[in-house]
Design a protein around this motif. Sequence first.
Motif, mmCIF file in Angstrom:
data_model
loop_
_atom_site.group_PDB
_atom_site.id
_atom_site.type_symbol
_atom_site.label_atom_id
_atom_site.label_comp_id
_atom_site.label_asym_id
_atom_site.label_seq_id
_atom_site.Cartn_x
_atom_site.Cartn_y
_atom_site.Cartn_z
ATOM 1 N N ASP A 75 23.687 -83.231 8.158
ATOM 2 C CA ASP A 75 24.102 -83.895 6.710
ATOM 3 C C ASP A 75 22.920 -84.546 6.294
ATOM 4 O O ASP A 75 22.659 -84.567 5.008
ATOM 5 N N ALA A 76 22.652 -85.486 7.258
ATOM 6 C CA ALA A 76 21.706 -86.557 6.812
ATOM 7 C C ALA A 76 20.289 -85.899 6.631
ATOM 8 O O ALA A 76 19.710 -86.400 5.619
ATOM 9 N N LEU A 115 35.598 -76.089 13.612
ATOM 10 C CA LEU A 115 35.480 -75.014 12.854
ATOM 11 C C LEU A 115 35.658 -74.894 11.379
ATOM 12 O O LEU A 115 34.960 -74.580 10.197
ATOM 13 N N ASP A 116 36.997 -75.562 11.104
ATOM 14 C CA ASP A 116 37.259 -75.675 9.735
ATOM 15 C C ASP A 116 36.267 -76.850 8.966
ATOM 16 O O ASP A 116 35.939 -76.831 8.069
ATOM 17 N N VAL A 117 35.994 -77.994 9.762
ATOM 18 C CA VAL A 117 35.113 -78.992 9.302
ATOM 19 C C VAL A 117 33.592 -78.046 9.010
ATOM 20 O O VAL A 117 33.278 -78.281 8.054
ATOM 21 N N LEU A 118 33.345 -77.409 9.977
ATOM 22 C CA LEU A 118 31.946 -76.638 9.659
ATOM 23 C C LEU A 118 32.104 -75.925 8.491
ATOM 24 O O LEU A 118 31.295 -75.804 7.599
ATOM 25 N N PHE A 119 33.275 -75.166 8.643
ATOM 26 C CA PHE A 119 33.459 -74.236 6.975
ATOM 27 C C PHE A 119 33.175 -74.970 6.100
ATOM 28 O O PHE A 119 32.406 -74.422 5.029
ATOM 29 N N HIS A 120 33.809 -76.146 5.719
ATOM 30 C CA HIS A 120 34.002 -76.818 4.510
ATOM 31 C C HIS A 120 32.421 -77.409 4.166
ATOM 32 O O HIS A 120 32.062 -77.553 2.906
ATOM 33 N N ALA A 121 31.691 -77.757 5.456
ATOM 34 C CA ALA A 121 30.440 -78.265 5.177
ATOM 35 C C ALA A 121 29.335 -77.217 4.818
ATOM 36 O O ALA A 121 28.619 -77.233 3.803
ATOM 37 N N GLY A 165 25.550 -74.309 1.839
ATOM 38 C CA GLY A 165 25.008 -72.907 1.465
ATOM 39 C C GLY A 165 24.952 -72.532 0.001
ATOM 40 O O GLY A 165 24.224 -71.750 -0.438
ATOM 41 N N ALA A 166 26.221 -73.099 -0.740
ATOM 42 C CA ALA A 166 26.445 -72.777 -2.176
ATOM 43 C C ALA A 166 25.167 -72.830 -3.041
ATOM 44 O O ALA A 166 24.772 -72.040 -3.807
ATOM 45 N N PRO A 167 24.203 -73.772 -3.279
ATOM 46 C CA PRO A 167 23.084 -73.869 -3.986
ATOM 47 C C PRO A 167 22.102 -73.050 -3.580
ATOM 48 O O PRO A 167 21.272 -72.488 -4.768
ATOM 49 N N VAL A 168 22.074 -72.613 -2.370
ATOM 50 C CA VAL A 168 21.002 -71.602 -2.076
ATOM 51 C C VAL A 168 21.526 -70.148 -2.178
ATOM 52 O O VAL A 168 21.011 -69.338 -2.981
ATOM 53 N N GLU A 196 32.461 -84.358 3.374
ATOM 54 C CA GLU A 196 32.599 -85.794 3.984
ATOM 55 C C GLU A 196 32.649 -85.406 5.316
ATOM 56 O O GLU A 196 33.516 -84.799 5.648
ATOM 57 N N VAL A 197 31.527 -85.633 6.332
ATOM 58 C CA VAL A 197 31.681 -85.112 7.678
ATOM 59 C C VAL A 197 31.920 -86.298 8.725
ATOM 60 O O VAL A 197 31.488 -87.640 8.224
#
Length: 968
Positions: free
Chosen positions: A755-756, A811-817, A822-825, A851-852
């Motif tokens: 994230d950083a 996995l849920d935290v990973l999915f949302h992150a 990936g959305a802008p790419v 928010e992670v």
Amino acid sequence: MTEPRDYRPTVFLPKTDFPMKAGLPQKEPVILSRWQAEDIYRKVRESRKGREKFILHDGPPYANGDMHIGHALNHILKDMVCRTQTLRGKDAPYVPGWDCHGLPIEWKVEEEYRKKKKNKDEVPPKEFRAECRAYAQKWVDVQREQLKRLGINGDWDNPYLTMDSQAEGTIVRELLKFAESGQLYRGAKPVMWSPVEKTALAEAEVEYEDIVSTQVDVAFEIVESPIAELVGAHAVIWTTTPWTIPVNQALAYGPEVAYWLVHATDGRKYLVAFDLVTQFLSRTGLGLLDQPGMPEDAEGLLLHGLSKAFNGSDLAGTICRHPMHHLGGFFAKPRPMLPGDFVTTDSGTGLVHMAPDHGEDDFALCKAHGIEPVFAVQGDGKYREDWGWLGGQGSVINPKFNAPDGPICEALREAGGLLAASADYKHSYPHSWRSKAKVIYRCTPQWFVPMDRPVAHLPVIESAEQRWENEGGDQTVDEVPAAGARSLREIALSEVGRVRFVPEKGRNRIGAMVEGRPDWVLSRQRAWGVPITLFVDRKTGQYLNDPEVNARIVAAVMAEGVDAWDEERAQEYLGAKYRLEDYERVTDILDVWFDSGSTHAFVLESGRWPDLQWPANLYLEGSDQHRGWFQSSLLESCGTRGRAPYDAILTHGFTMDAKGMKMSKSLGNTISPIDLMRDYGADILRLWALSVDFTEDHRIGKEILQGVADQYRKLRNTYRYLLGALDGFTEAERLPVAEMPELEQYMLGLLGKLDATLRQAVDDFDYNTYVRALTDFCNEDLSAFFFDIRKDSLYCDAPSDPKRRAYRTVLDVLFHALVRYGAPVLVFTAEEVWSSRYPESDSVHLLEWPEVPAVEIDEARWAELRALRQTVNEAIEPLRREKVLGSGLEAVVTVPEGAPQADLAELFITATVNRGQGSEVTVERSTDHKCGRCWRLLPEVTEDGALCGRCDDVVTQIDASSAAGASA
């Protein structure tokens, strides 16, 4: 004997309808249609209303052809900027635009005329401009659909066009601001001129190609000189532009250069630079008079007293005559020898012929000595009909015209002035990048903005709150007093020092260009463009500077466009105070770079796009725009607002083919983004654009794209795994971080590091790092590590087991992150992923940066564990190849006693792990039996196919649940 039970139905395998096969070329247009129907751009704007703004001002592409790969890269980068800033919670609108005026479009319309054997000059100007407008609009519409197909989120229904009447009115108003502040003048200076297109060109419209020219040595007889020995000798000049000899008016020498008077075998004496005598003799085939066997080097000649050396400064007052002096008139006038600091001994003869019509140094030196241009060469490259030598002939850029046997050389040869001529000189020469024809320096009356004239009253505007009023151009801030006046060059260079450049080398590039550039030539002699709306006093030659007249002109063009600047309405604009017969109405149009350089005023300030504001946070274009749009915008804004219209500039390189060669239709190596989207999909093209180091020149080709497609499949598989593994996940299953196993906490710590990294990459506009960090995390930390280790827990632990709950929580935290990262790419794929899990939800592109959890990890310890895991895998692999082991689950591994404490069997995915005294890792096959459900070899399993304790408990629960359901 009963058959062993099939435990596969009791294993909790991932479930998802999300397909591994992407089918992007088919799916993406469907998603795009949904976005358009839902007006996703407006939804995003509403979701960020009131937030901090980030303004990227779109540099207008030219509306004259299909989108090419450079367009695609540029707009993908712009979309990435806006989407990542939006993801970070800012309001980052994107208003696309197009450059619609200028020579490229006019040239295309003229081509159609030529095919129909029509003459443009016989068509009424308004009719011709209407055809140019229609041509531009056609390509705006085509390019708009092509760019939308890339997934670019923008205000496509309301783009800006420089041919919009309000845009044209704004451009006129910006021009008149320069006029009102005294920053315009009309002067005759040599400018780059295209004889084919019959107009002046800007530096950005010129490209350089290698050509072979005729080089000539021409003798000018010396008729007067303070050095008596020179009278009757000949000063020799060398040039690769023979066509400029008919316009010669003087000769230049270097004051610090040493010259020799060479006594040649033809009986003449020739004045040539000391260092260039040998080259001169070689080109002309001349020898030294009656001195066989003498040394050829200059020092030897000097020692033998064969010639006399002169200092360049001694030549002051020397007069020559033109080789064609016998023609009388212009050619009979004396040709003075003048001191020129620009004269060198790099090549030629050390003497330079001066044609002030056709060279910047020539013009400046001659003007300083009272010699004015004669305008002998017309706009089509031919000499004037009344010119005393070669009148009506040309074109001057024609190689045959300049050839050793051409009319210029033949006439010089007959007059005894031609000493040498050969068509073999290779050098770089400027060409029009549109017509590809050679250009010339030609002195014509043009309108200029001076770079070095102090501007007495210049507004200094620092922010969007301090701007010019839209109507009338009144200032809203205090003017700089005359005592503090700076020139446009000084202001622009100061801003170059302030603005952020990514990459940093762009600062030096544009800085050097601004520091060395001549005055800005604003005028063009064409029809399709914004007119220079000035009236010039016929007596004084000064342009009329009346705010009331200017306001009437601006209002008319705002309402009706460029056609409002018409002779029939001239008196209307002048009003009752002035008489039309006293004024000349200027008919030139503006350089199209002034158009695009003024877009910040029309787009960011006009209020037509209320989401925007001035100045822009960022301009983003190819590195060629340091001399183009970046610079014209800088100069325009510095000249009217005292600062640049942007706070940062991001530049990208150019896309080469797979071999690193420039793409061209003639080479047949062009790659169409339209074809690529048809074959691969837009997301693959986006992933390529954001994976390369776009700040440098980069490559694209079949193999490169295949590698990108493989990279895409791995990312898609990560999303697919997450969707399947999270099937049925609810908030009741979520586990607090503090209750999670160490591995889950470690993965959350790695997510925090990612994230950083991504946040910093967004701040740095470093999308290569952004994509690489994201893909490496998915491939190395998730697929090859975390997912691999935890598949046993996911498949075989009870749903209520804390370890499985912790895993699915992570996995849920990973999915949302990851779906947000990936959305802008991968704009289409991310939407597909999000709607697969949340079909009733709004678009993924309305979400904000995740928010992670902040989790501290012992990186050194985990690095040691992962290195040990790699060592174990390498030790197992030979045994798998030799069929000693079917998989790592059958292995008993022994590791050094000092290995870190952890559940190593789980980490290595092996049967058991022992600690030994040695320093090496050893592997052997377990003798334990295999669990019939989880396939682990464990001491507690009594025979192959029986269950371990864990699996037995889970199966018992499943059977009880099934029985209860059946009885109900």
